[in-house]
Design a protein around this motif. Structure first.
Motif, PDB file in Angstrom:
ATOM      1  N   ARG A  32       0.803  -0.880  -0.035  1.00 51.25           N
ATOM      2  CA  ARG A  32      -0.131   0.109  -0.133  1.00 51.25           C
ATOM      3  C   ARG A  32       0.842   1.244  -0.092  1.00 51.25           C
ATOM      4  O   ARG A  32       0.538   2.039  -0.622  1.00 51.25           O
ATOM      5  CB  ARG A  32      -0.574   0.239   1.467  1.00 51.25           C
ATOM      6  N   GLU A  33       1.392   1.044   0.671  1.00 46.55           N
ATOM      7  CA  GLU A  33       2.933   2.669   0.948  1.00 46.55           C
ATOM      8  C   GLU A  33       3.337   2.287  -0.522  1.00 46.55           C
ATOM      9  O   GLU A  33       4.059   3.592  -1.088  1.00 46.55           O
ATOM     10  CB  GLU A  33       4.398   2.228   2.041  1.00 46.55           C
ATOM     11  N   PHE A  34       4.026   1.360  -1.464  1.00 45.90           N
ATOM     12  CA  PHE A  34       5.410   1.582  -2.207  1.00 45.90           C
ATOM     13  C   PHE A  34       4.159   2.088  -2.956  1.00 45.90           C
ATOM     14  O   PHE A  34       4.502   2.531  -4.311  1.00 45.90           O
ATOM     15  CB  PHE A  34       5.344  -0.015  -2.433  1.00 45.90           C
ATOM     16  N   GLU A  35       2.306   1.678  -3.327  1.00 46.39           N
ATOM     17  CA  GLU A  35       1.601   1.910  -4.605  1.00 46.39           C
ATOM     18  C   GLU A  35       1.287   3.609  -3.943  1.00 46.39           C
ATOM     19  O   GLU A  35       1.066   4.460  -5.197  1.00 46.39           O
ATOM     20  CB  GLU A  35       0.477   1.412  -4.423  1.00 46.39           C
ATOM     21  N   ARG A  36       1.322   4.035  -2.795  1.00 46.03           N
ATOM     22  CA  ARG A  36       0.932   5.384  -2.635  1.00 46.03           C
ATOM     23  C   ARG A  36       2.304   6.526  -3.293  1.00 46.03           C
ATOM     24  O   ARG A  36       1.943   7.453  -3.879  1.00 46.03           O
ATOM     25  CB  ARG A  36       0.937   5.352  -1.120  1.00 46.03           C
ATOM     26  N   SER A  68       1.246   3.117 -16.163  1.00 47.68           N
ATOM     27  CA  SER A  68       1.641   2.988 -14.341  1.00 47.68           C
ATOM     28  C   SER A  68       3.565   3.259 -14.459  1.00 47.68           C
ATOM     29  O   SER A  68       3.820   2.863 -13.612  1.00 47.68           O
ATOM     30  CB  SER A  68       1.175   1.681 -14.380  1.00 47.68           C
ATOM     31  N   VAL A  69       3.784   2.184 -15.794  1.00 49.83           N
ATOM     32  CA  VAL A  69       5.567   1.897 -15.558  1.00 49.83           C
ATOM     33  C   VAL A  69       6.330   3.851 -15.621  1.00 49.83           C
ATOM     34  O   VAL A  69       6.663   4.149 -15.472  1.00 49.83           O
ATOM     35  CB  VAL A  69       5.882   1.659 -16.572  1.00 49.83           C
ATOM     36  N   GLU A  70       4.598   4.702 -16.601  1.00 47.89           N
ATOM     37  CA  GLU A  70       6.244   5.857 -16.398  1.00 47.89           C
ATOM     38  C   GLU A  70       5.621   5.798 -14.637  1.00 47.89           C
ATOM     39  O   GLU A  70       6.266   7.135 -15.072  1.00 47.89           O
ATOM     40  CB  GLU A  70       4.957   6.463 -17.138  1.00 47.89           C
ATOM     41  N   LEU A  71       4.544   6.697 -14.437  1.00 49.14           N
ATOM     42  CA  LEU A  71       4.259   6.904 -12.935  1.00 49.14           C
ATOM     43  C   LEU A  71       5.262   6.292 -12.374  1.00 49.14           C
ATOM     44  O   LEU A  71       6.286   7.203 -11.568  1.00 49.14           O
ATOM     45  CB  LEU A  71       3.381   6.345 -12.240  1.00 49.14           C
ATOM     46  N   PHE A  72       5.626   5.156 -12.336  1.00 55.74           N
ATOM     47  CA  PHE A  72       7.027   4.315 -11.539  1.00 55.74           C
ATOM     48  C   PHE A  72       8.208   4.919 -11.555  1.00 55.74           C
ATOM     49  O   PHE A  72       9.270   5.634 -10.636  1.00 55.74           O
ATOM     50  CB  PHE A  72       6.848   2.896 -11.778  1.00 55.74           C
TER      51      PHE A  72
END
Length: 77
Positions: free
Chosen positions: A20-24, A47-51
């Motif tokens: 949860r913390e990672f995704e946040r 999602s890859v770009e956000l990462f």
């Protein structure tokens, strides 16, 4: 499972105690990565770009091609 999602999982597990913390911190909706990990499914390019934007310390070369180290060494190291 794609090699990219597998490397994202490797990063998440090495740096975070909580998905949860990672995704946040990655700036994605809860469940985006954890569902892909659990179901062995692909993730969207946004999602890859956000990462990549959220974790500039992660080598894009490592993420995309599996080449080199996971984390970029700072010039101070």
């Amino acid at each position: 499972m794609s090699k990219i999602i597998e490397r994202i999982r490797q990063f998440a597990e090495s740096q975070y105690d909580s998905m949860r913390e990672f995704e946040r911190d990655a700036g994605v909706t809860p469940g985006v990565f954890s569902k892909s990990f659990k179901n062995s499914t692909e993730i969207r390019t946004d999602s890859v770009e956000l990462f990549v934007e959220s974790f500039p310390q992660v080598s894009a070369e490592w993420l995309l091609r599996g080449v080199g180290e996971m984390l970029i060494q700072s010039e101070d190291s």
